[in-house]
Design an enzyme around this catalytic site. Structure first.
Site, PDB file in Angstrom:
ATOM      1  N   GLY A 110     -10.621 -16.602  26.939  1.00 10.72           N
ATOM      2  CA  GLY A 110     -11.452 -17.482  25.948  1.00 10.72           C
ATOM      3  C   GLY A 110     -10.554 -18.650  25.428  1.00 10.72           C
ATOM      4  N   LEU A 111     -10.757 -19.596  24.874  1.00  9.99           N
ATOM      5  CA  LEU A 111     -10.044 -20.547  24.521  1.00  9.99           C
ATOM      6  C   LEU A 111      -8.672 -20.211  23.548  1.00  9.99           C
ATOM      7  CD1 LEU A 111     -12.716 -23.224  23.384  1.00  9.99           C
ATOM      8  CD2 LEU A 111     -11.469 -23.293  25.323  1.00  9.99           C
ATOM      9  N   SER A 121      -5.763 -12.310  21.724  1.00 11.05           N
ATOM     10  CA  SER A 121      -4.567 -11.483  21.609  1.00 11.05           C
ATOM     11  C   SER A 121      -4.873 -10.492  20.427  1.00 11.05           C
ATOM     12  CB  SER A 121      -3.230 -12.277  21.417  1.00 11.05           C
ATOM     13  OG  SER A 121      -2.949 -13.147  22.644  1.00 11.05           O
ATOM     14  N   GLY A 135      -6.678 -19.627  20.627  1.00  8.22           N
ATOM     15  CA  GLY A 135      -7.035 -19.503  19.179  1.00  8.22           C
ATOM     16  C   GLY A 135      -8.451 -18.831  19.153  1.00  8.22           C
ATOM     17  N   SER A 136      -8.926 -18.294  20.099  1.00  6.52           N
ATOM     18  CA  SER A 136     -10.313 -17.744  20.087  1.00  6.52           C
ATOM     19  C   SER A 136     -10.142 -16.296  19.573  1.00  6.52           C
ATOM     20  CB  SER A 136     -10.649 -17.481  21.416  1.00  6.52           C
ATOM     21  OG  SER A 136      -9.910 -16.558  22.366  1.00  6.52           O
ATOM     22  N   GLY A 137      -8.891 -15.735  19.567  1.00  9.27           N
ATOM     23  CA  GLY A 137      -8.860 -14.466  18.974  1.00  9.27           C
ATOM     24  C   GLY A 137      -8.409 -13.191  19.929  1.00  9.27           C
ATOM     25  N   SER A 149      -7.165 -17.941  31.079  1.00  8.61           N
ATOM     26  CA  SER A 149      -7.584 -17.676  32.420  1.00  8.61           C
ATOM     27  C   SER A 149      -9.115 -18.543  32.628  1.00  8.61           C
ATOM     28  CB  SER A 149      -8.036 -16.685  32.849  1.00  8.61           C
ATOM     29  OG  SER A 149      -8.881 -15.760  31.946  1.00  8.61           O
TER      30      SER A 149
END
Length: 200
Positions: free
Chosen positions: A33-34, A40, A36-38, A107
């Site tokens: 995901g982008l 991690s 800041g998408s969450g 990725s």
């Protein structure tokens, strides 16, 4: 370049035997995901829940990997591809050890994600798309990267000056806007239980 003097050595202990004593089926949970998408945050929460269930895991995080294994790689398309290739090979070794490995990487290219999928058995790669809009990611901007990208300070920034190819058929698709971490974690754990990855 291949070397004819290097030969793969089979182990006396098999992946199946390693998995059996861990009471789990090894796999790669590939969070994409982008920025800041969450990814991690969610991967950490899922790993914590798996630990509560006495499962054997390891989390590979993008920033941490770039501090060691992939130190020296930049963010050009070529370096991003090499970054993911190396992570794929490491993930494959974790799967062979019988471990559930979680990876949190932007990725951005489908071809590279598919290449990692091809390294392991068909049911050992689980693509988890953390689908968070660019607007939401940019509003969070936990590291101030989007602002720097908008200011032209960071070239080749995914979502701004470099493309992100969203998964078309992820095994798990999380619309991560108005959903709690607890609900997302439950959704992923339920998938693993339903598909037989968590034994006993």
């Amino acid at each position: 370049m291949s070397n004819k003097n290097i030969v793969w050595h089979d182990h006396h202990v098999t992946k199946e035997e390693r998995s059996q004593i861990k009471a789990q089926k090894p796999c790669i949970l590939w969070f994409t995901g982008l920025s800041g998408s969450g990814k991690s945050t969610i991967a950490n929460a899922v790993e914590s829940k798996l630990l509560e269930l006495n499962k054997h895991t390891y989390l590979l995080d993008g920033d941490n990997i770039r501090m060691g294994l992939n130190k020296g790689l930049g963010f050009s398309d070529e370096d991003r591809i090499e970054n993911i290739r190396r992570i794929g090979e490491v993930s494959k070794l974790f799967v062979d050890s019988g471990t559930i490995v979680l990876t949190a990487f932007i990725s951005p290219f489908q071809k590279e994600r598919d290449a990692v999928r091809g390294l392991v058995q068909e049911d050992e790669f689980i693509e988890v798309f953390i689908d968070t809009s660019l607007e939401v990611c940019e509003s969070r901007d936990p590291k101030g990267l989007y602002q720097k990208a908008r200011n032209g300070e960071i070239p080749d920034f995914t979502g701004i000056s470099s493309p992100y190819e969203a998964p078309t058929k992820p095994e798990i698709h999380i619309l991560n806007d108005q959903i709690s971490i607890e609900d997302v974690t439950t959704q992923i754990i339920d998938y693993l239980k339903d598909k037989g990855y968590l034994l006993a």
